[in-house]
Motif scaffolding. Structure first.
Motif, PDB file in Angstrom:
ATOM      1  N   VAL A 126      -4.827  23.114 -35.847  1.00 18.89           N
ATOM      2  CA  VAL A 126      -4.087  24.378 -35.773  1.00 18.89           C
ATOM      3  C   VAL A 126      -2.589  24.110 -35.681  1.00 18.89           C
ATOM      4  O   VAL A 126      -1.782  24.818 -36.287  1.00 18.89           O
ATOM      5  CB  VAL A 126      -4.582  25.230 -34.582  1.00 18.89           C
ATOM      6  CG1 VAL A 126      -3.681  26.423 -34.338  1.00 18.89           C
ATOM      7  CG2 VAL A 126      -6.007  25.687 -34.821  1.00 18.89           C
ATOM      8  N   ILE A 127      -2.190  23.075 -34.958  1.00 24.43           N
ATOM      9  CA  ILE A 127      -0.770  22.728 -34.855  1.00 24.43           C
ATOM     10  C   ILE A 127      -0.222  22.325 -36.222  1.00 24.43           C
ATOM     11  O   ILE A 127       0.886  22.732 -36.609  1.00 24.43           O
ATOM     12  CB  ILE A 127      -0.563  21.606 -33.813  1.00 24.43           C
ATOM     13  CG1 ILE A 127      -0.804  22.138 -32.410  1.00 24.43           C
ATOM     14  CG2 ILE A 127       0.838  21.016 -33.916  1.00 24.43           C
ATOM     15  CD1 ILE A 127      -0.841  21.069 -31.344  1.00 24.43           C
ATOM     16  N   LEU A 128      -0.987  21.552 -36.980  1.00 25.39           N
ATOM     17  CA  LEU A 128      -0.544  21.158 -38.320  1.00 25.39           C
ATOM     18  C   LEU A 128      -0.431  22.359 -39.249  1.00 25.39           C
ATOM     19  O   LEU A 128       0.542  22.478 -40.007  1.00 25.39           O
ATOM     20  CB  LEU A 128      -1.515  20.131 -38.905  1.00 25.39           C
ATOM     21  CG  LEU A 128      -1.514  18.765 -38.238  1.00 25.39           C
ATOM     22  CD1 LEU A 128      -2.631  17.896 -38.813  1.00 25.39           C
ATOM     23  CD2 LEU A 128      -0.176  18.095 -38.414  1.00 25.39           C
ATOM     24  N   VAL A 129      -1.397  23.256 -39.183  1.00 25.42           N
ATOM     25  CA  VAL A 129      -1.346  24.456 -40.019  1.00 25.42           C
ATOM     26  C   VAL A 129      -0.163  25.334 -39.611  1.00 25.42           C
ATOM     27  O   VAL A 129       0.540  25.893 -40.462  1.00 25.42           O
ATOM     28  CB  VAL A 129      -2.679  25.227 -39.941  1.00 25.42           C
ATOM     29  CG1 VAL A 129      -2.561  26.602 -40.574  1.00 25.42           C
ATOM     30  CG2 VAL A 129      -3.783  24.428 -40.602  1.00 25.42           C
ATOM     31  N   ALA A 130       0.090  25.447 -38.311  1.00 23.84           N
ATOM     32  CA  ALA A 130       1.216  26.264 -37.835  1.00 23.84           C
ATOM     33  C   ALA A 130       2.552  25.674 -38.286  1.00 23.84           C
ATOM     34  O   ALA A 130       3.476  26.419 -38.633  1.00 23.84           O
ATOM     35  CB  ALA A 130       1.175  26.376 -36.311  1.00 23.84           C
ATOM     36  N   ALA A 131       2.674  24.360 -38.297  1.00 26.61           N
ATOM     37  CA  ALA A 131       3.917  23.737 -38.752  1.00 26.61           C
ATOM     38  C   ALA A 131       4.128  23.995 -40.244  1.00 26.61           C
ATOM     39  O   ALA A 131       5.245  24.325 -40.668  1.00 26.61           O
ATOM     40  CB  ALA A 131       3.876  22.237 -38.477  1.00 26.61           C
ATOM     41  N   ALA A 132       3.069  23.879 -41.028  1.00 27.60           N
ATOM     42  CA  ALA A 132       3.192  24.161 -42.460  1.00 27.60           C
ATOM     43  C   ALA A 132       3.501  25.641 -42.689  1.00 27.60           C
ATOM     44  O   ALA A 132       4.326  25.991 -43.538  1.00 27.60           O
ATOM     45  CB  ALA A 132       1.901  23.775 -43.174  1.00 27.60           C
ATOM     46  N   GLU A 133       2.861  26.514 -41.920  1.00 24.68           N
ATOM     47  CA  GLU A 133       3.106  27.954 -42.041  1.00 24.68           C
ATOM     48  C   GLU A 133       4.547  28.283 -41.689  1.00 24.68           C
ATOM     49  O   GLU A 133       5.186  29.110 -42.364  1.00 24.68           O
ATOM     50  CB  GLU A 133       2.142  28.711 -41.127  1.00 24.68           C
ATOM     51  CG  GLU A 133       2.396  30.181 -41.011  1.00 24.68           C
ATOM     52  CD  GLU A 133       3.205  30.554 -39.785  1.00 24.68           C
ATOM     53  OE1 GLU A 133       3.840  31.623 -39.834  1.00 24.68           O
ATOM     54  OE2 GLU A 133       3.218  29.791 -38.805  1.00 24.68           O
ATOM     55  N   ALA A 134       5.082  27.649 -40.660  1.00 26.21           N
ATOM     56  CA  ALA A 134       6.463  27.917 -40.260  1.00 26.21           C
ATOM     57  C   ALA A 134       7.442  27.483 -41.349  1.00 26.21           C
ATOM     58  O   ALA A 134       8.410  28.195 -41.646  1.00 26.21           O
ATOM     59  CB  ALA A 134       6.776  27.206 -38.948  1.00 26.21           C
ATOM     60  N   ALA A 135       7.188  26.346 -41.957  1.00 27.93           N
ATOM     61  CA  ALA A 135       8.086  25.869 -43.014  1.00 27.93           C
ATOM     62  C   ALA A 135       8.061  26.798 -44.225  1.00 27.93           C
ATOM     63  O   ALA A 135       9.114  27.166 -44.754  1.00 27.93           O
ATOM     64  CB  ALA A 135       7.687  24.451 -43.419  1.00 27.93           C
ATOM     65  N   VAL A 136       6.872  27.191 -44.640  1.00 28.53           N
ATOM     66  CA  VAL A 136       6.756  28.081 -45.800  1.00 28.53           C
ATOM     67  C   VAL A 136       7.335  29.452 -45.478  1.00 28.53           C
ATOM     68  O   VAL A 136       8.065  30.044 -46.281  1.00 28.53           O
ATOM     69  CB  VAL A 136       5.282  28.186 -46.254  1.00 28.53           C
ATOM     70  CG1 VAL A 136       5.098  29.277 -47.276  1.00 28.53           C
ATOM     71  CG2 VAL A 136       4.806  26.854 -46.794  1.00 28.53           C
ATOM     72  N   ALA A 137       7.035  29.968 -44.290  1.00 23.37           N
ATOM     73  CA  ALA A 137       7.519  31.301 -43.912  1.00 23.37           C
ATOM     74  C   ALA A 137       9.042  31.324 -43.806  1.00 23.37           C
ATOM     75  O   ALA A 137       9.688  32.292 -44.231  1.00 23.37           O
ATOM     76  CB  ALA A 137       6.889  31.734 -42.596  1.00 23.37           C
ATOM     77  N   LEU A 138       9.646  30.283 -43.260  1.00 21.97           N
ATOM     78  CA  LEU A 138      11.105  30.243 -43.182  1.00 21.97           C
ATOM     79  C   LEU A 138      11.736  30.150 -44.568  1.00 21.97           C
ATOM     80  O   LEU A 138      12.779  30.752 -44.825  1.00 21.97           O
ATOM     81  CB  LEU A 138      11.565  29.084 -42.299  1.00 21.97           C
ATOM     82  CG  LEU A 138      11.405  29.316 -40.803  1.00 21.97           C
ATOM     83  CD1 LEU A 138      11.769  28.054 -40.035  1.00 21.97           C
ATOM     84  CD2 LEU A 138      12.242  30.478 -40.329  1.00 21.97           C
ATOM     85  N   ALA A 139      11.092  29.431 -45.477  1.00 22.46           N
ATOM     86  CA  ALA A 139      11.594  29.387 -46.851  1.00 22.46           C
ATOM     87  C   ALA A 139      11.521  30.767 -47.495  1.00 22.46           C
ATOM     88  O   ALA A 139      12.456  31.193 -48.188  1.00 22.46           O
ATOM     89  CB  ALA A 139      10.792  28.376 -47.668  1.00 22.46           C
TER      90      ALA A 139
END
Length: 102
Positions: free
Chosen positions: A67-80
């Motif tokens: 879940v932490i890995l998915v959240a980090a990827a989600e944060a990067a994509v969402a900020l972009a």
């Protein structure tokens, strides 16, 4: 020092409630993303607490890492996406983006 499971679950419920409140009530895209991250952290806290409750099984901790890995990827994509929307609409206010698009 051993913290009771109920205290950890109460903290997780508070974090989840704050995250839901931020997602529902705020209009700024970055604050909404922070609310989503709080919801993810509340879920992780639950997973680790229940995993600690049964030390024979590490499934909760492994799932929490996922879940932490998915959240980090989600944060990067969402900020972009937020940066791209800001470039196009010149605002990060979600209600203004919706009204300008129509």
């Amino acid at each position: 020092m051993n913290i009771p499971l109920e205290h950890i679950l109460l903290l997780s419920a508070v974090l989840f409630s704050i995250g839901i409140l931020a997602v529902i009530s705020k209009r700024h895209a970055v604050v909404v993303l922070m609310g989503i991250e709080l919801i993810f952290n509340a879920a992780n806290l639950n997973l680790v607490a229940f995993s600690r409750h049964d030390p024979q099984l590490l499934q909760g901790q492994m799932f929490s890492l996922f879940v932490i890995l998915v959240a980090a990827a989600e944060a990067a994509v969402a900020l972009a996406i937020v940066l791209r929307v800001y470039q196009y609409f010149k605002t990060a206010n979600l209600s203004e983006v919706v009204t300008k698009e129509q």
